[in-house]
Motif scaffolding. Sequence first.
Motif, mmCIF file in Angstrom:
data_model
loop_
_atom_site.group_PDB
_atom_site.id
_atom_site.type_symbol
_atom_site.label_atom_id
_atom_site.label_comp_id
_atom_site.label_asym_id
_atom_site.label_seq_id
_atom_site.Cartn_x
_atom_site.Cartn_y
_atom_site.Cartn_z
ATOM 1 N N GLY A 229 6.076 40.466 27.846
ATOM 2 C CA GLY A 229 5.857 40.586 26.409
ATOM 3 C C GLY A 229 4.396 40.532 26.024
ATOM 4 N N THR A 230 3.572 41.318 26.690
ATOM 5 C CA THR A 230 2.126 41.344 26.429
ATOM 6 C C THR A 230 1.750 42.571 25.598
ATOM 7 O OG1 THR A 230 1.491 40.083 28.403
ATOM 8 C CG2 THR A 230 -0.133 41.636 27.547
ATOM 9 N N PRO A 231 0.966 42.420 24.549
ATOM 10 C CA PRO A 231 0.608 43.557 23.679
ATOM 11 C C PRO A 231 -0.490 44.422 24.294
ATOM 12 C CG PRO A 231 -0.456 41.589 22.872
ATOM 13 C CD PRO A 231 0.404 41.153 24.036
ATOM 14 N N HIS A 232 -0.125 45.231 25.290
ATOM 15 C CA HIS A 232 -1.119 46.035 25.992
ATOM 16 C C HIS A 232 -1.801 47.060 25.083
ATOM 17 C CE1 HIS A 232 -0.260 44.387 29.933
ATOM 18 N NE2 HIS A 232 1.025 44.487 29.671
ATOM 19 N N SER A 233 -1.101 47.504 24.054
ATOM 20 C CA SER A 233 -1.699 48.451 23.099
ATOM 21 C C SER A 233 -1.974 47.791 21.764
ATOM 22 C CB SER A 233 -0.764 49.659 22.901
ATOM 23 O OG SER A 233 -0.528 50.312 24.136
ATOM 24 N N GLY A 234 -1.850 46.477 21.717
ATOM 25 C CA GLY A 234 -2.070 45.744 20.469
ATOM 26 C C GLY A 234 -0.777 45.604 19.686
ATOM 27 N N THR A 235 -0.663 44.533 18.933
ATOM 28 C CA THR A 235 0.533 44.295 18.125
ATOM 29 C C THR A 235 0.164 44.103 16.662
ATOM 30 O OG1 THR A 235 2.429 42.820 17.783
ATOM 31 C CG2 THR A 235 0.425 41.814 18.636
ATOM 32 N N GLY A 236 1.053 44.572 15.779
ATOM 33 C CA GLY A 236 0.812 44.445 14.343
ATOM 34 C C GLY A 236 1.523 43.257 13.738
ATOM 35 N N VAL A 247 -6.400 36.357 17.709
ATOM 36 C CA VAL A 247 -5.282 37.187 17.245
ATOM 37 C C VAL A 247 -5.812 38.542 16.785
ATOM 38 C CG1 VAL A 247 -3.434 37.393 15.540
ATOM 39 C CG2 VAL A 247 -3.896 35.194 16.622
ATOM 40 N N ARG A 248 -6.975 38.549 16.155
ATOM 41 C CA ARG A 248 -7.577 39.835 15.752
ATOM 42 C C ARG A 248 -7.877 40.698 16.970
ATOM 43 N NH1 ARG A 248 -10.458 36.471 12.059
ATOM 44 N NH2 ARG A 248 -12.373 36.596 13.286
ATOM 45 N N GLN A 249 -8.200 40.056 18.110
ATOM 46 C CA GLN A 249 -8.470 40.819 19.327
ATOM 47 C C GLN A 249 -7.195 41.414 19.917
ATOM 48 O OE1 GLN A 249 -10.585 37.930 21.797
ATOM 49 N NE2 GLN A 249 -12.533 38.852 21.196
ATOM 50 N N MET A 250 -6.028 40.971 19.454
ATOM 51 C CA MET A 250 -4.771 41.516 19.932
ATOM 52 C C MET A 250 -4.218 42.609 19.031
ATOM 53 S SD MET A 250 -2.702 38.219 21.423
ATOM 54 C CE MET A 250 -2.982 37.127 20.036
ATOM 55 N N ARG A 251 -4.941 42.951 17.976
ATOM 56 C CA ARG A 251 -4.477 44.004 17.082
ATOM 57 C C ARG A 251 -4.839 45.372 17.667
ATOM 58 N NH1 ARG A 251 -2.282 42.198 12.767
ATOM 59 N NH2 ARG A 251 -2.367 44.209 11.724
ATOM 60 N N PRO A 252 -4.078 46.420 17.314
ATOM 61 C CA PRO A 252 -4.267 47.738 17.928
ATOM 62 C C PRO A 252 -5.667 48.317 17.766
ATOM 63 C CG PRO A 252 -2.187 47.650 16.741
ATOM 64 C CD PRO A 252 -2.927 46.388 16.390
ATOM 65 N N ASP A 253 -6.370 47.950 16.704
ATOM 66 C CA ASP A 253 -7.678 48.540 16.451
ATOM 67 C C ASP A 253 -8.828 47.661 16.951
ATOM 68 O OD1 ASP A 253 -7.253 46.481 14.697
ATOM 69 O OD2 ASP A 253 -7.937 47.551 12.895
ATOM 70 N N SER A 254 -8.534 46.644 17.769
ATOM 71 C CA SER A 254 -9.589 45.726 18.206
ATOM 72 C C SER A 254 -10.440 46.327 19.319
ATOM 73 C CB SER A 254 -8.968 44.409 18.704
ATOM 74 O OG SER A 254 -8.393 44.589 19.990
#
Length: 340
Positions: A229-236, A247-254
């Motif tokens: 369950g890792t956000p490889h492409s970022g999670t919204g 958490v901002r580094q895990m967003r899709p646009d980071s």
Amino acid sequence: MQALPFLSAPLLSAPFLAAHRLSAPFLSAPLLSAPLLSAPLLLARLCTAPFQRARRLPTRASSLLLRSTVVELAVLAGHLLLYPTGISRERPVPPPAPHPAAGPPEGHPAPETVQPDPGAPSMLPTEGRAHPPVLLLHGFIDNRSVFLLLRRSLHRHGWRHVEALNYSPLTCDLRKAAELLSRHVEEVCARTGHRRVDIVGHSLGGLIARYYVQRLGGDARVRTLITLGTPHSGTGIAPLMSAHPIVRQMRPDSAVITELSFPAPHCRTHFVAFWSEEDRVMVPATTARINHPDLHADNVHVAGVGHLALPVNGTVAAGIREALTSAESAEGAADVISVA
């Protein structure tokens, strides 16, 4: 709340893949109140989003989603109780001390001590005689207690070196956490005598480990990286949580997610990504898959398992063990070919 691929198909049994696609020293220790800060947000999402989505799904899919939600709530409750047991940093088990040699017979002088040749290859304590060490890396605002059942499963099936790492919820940069992981991997290799390790990362832990492998040269040390369950492409998920820098580094646009999309030629690590459509923290759910042209990755779909349940699910644990065993079999076959 936690915000947050197998060798190619030939290295895994076809029944395993079919079954899983069709069925269900880091920073300071985490704060005791950390899970309580995020539990209300996760609880709200677990209770509302699934029921809203269930109304739009066919009966069977709706039942699966609701069942996974109930399991998630039970896992959350159990994990909150276990959380205090994982606050302190784990003390690695030291290697067994060598047995002292018997002294010389009475009346005989002690034999002259022979100094080892500095140029001779060192004897590795367990490499070739035991599974490589497995490092377990938890998710956002969590600790090593989440891996209690997975550790027991690995120990029961013959893995001697299994260590769970803690990093602080005060960690504000994923890159720094990856650097600290690099130091810990080097320490584990020096202590156990293994040249390479395997890593299992849940949620953010998988993203930290992937950054270490791809961007910091960790592919030289990490044989297999398994992510749950890792956000490889970022999670919204949960924009409100974006107040936290990591958490901002895990967003899709980071910038971190962008770095992970850069070319990674000759990467030696084998990736395994477990993902589930019932993972309410991954938005969309397919973000937990690895899609990179340069990475040797296998994405394994597990049905009916939510985000929090991934580290404690028996089917996932069996898949992790088979992935690690398959990697060893492939490595052994390569050694035979090279020797022949």
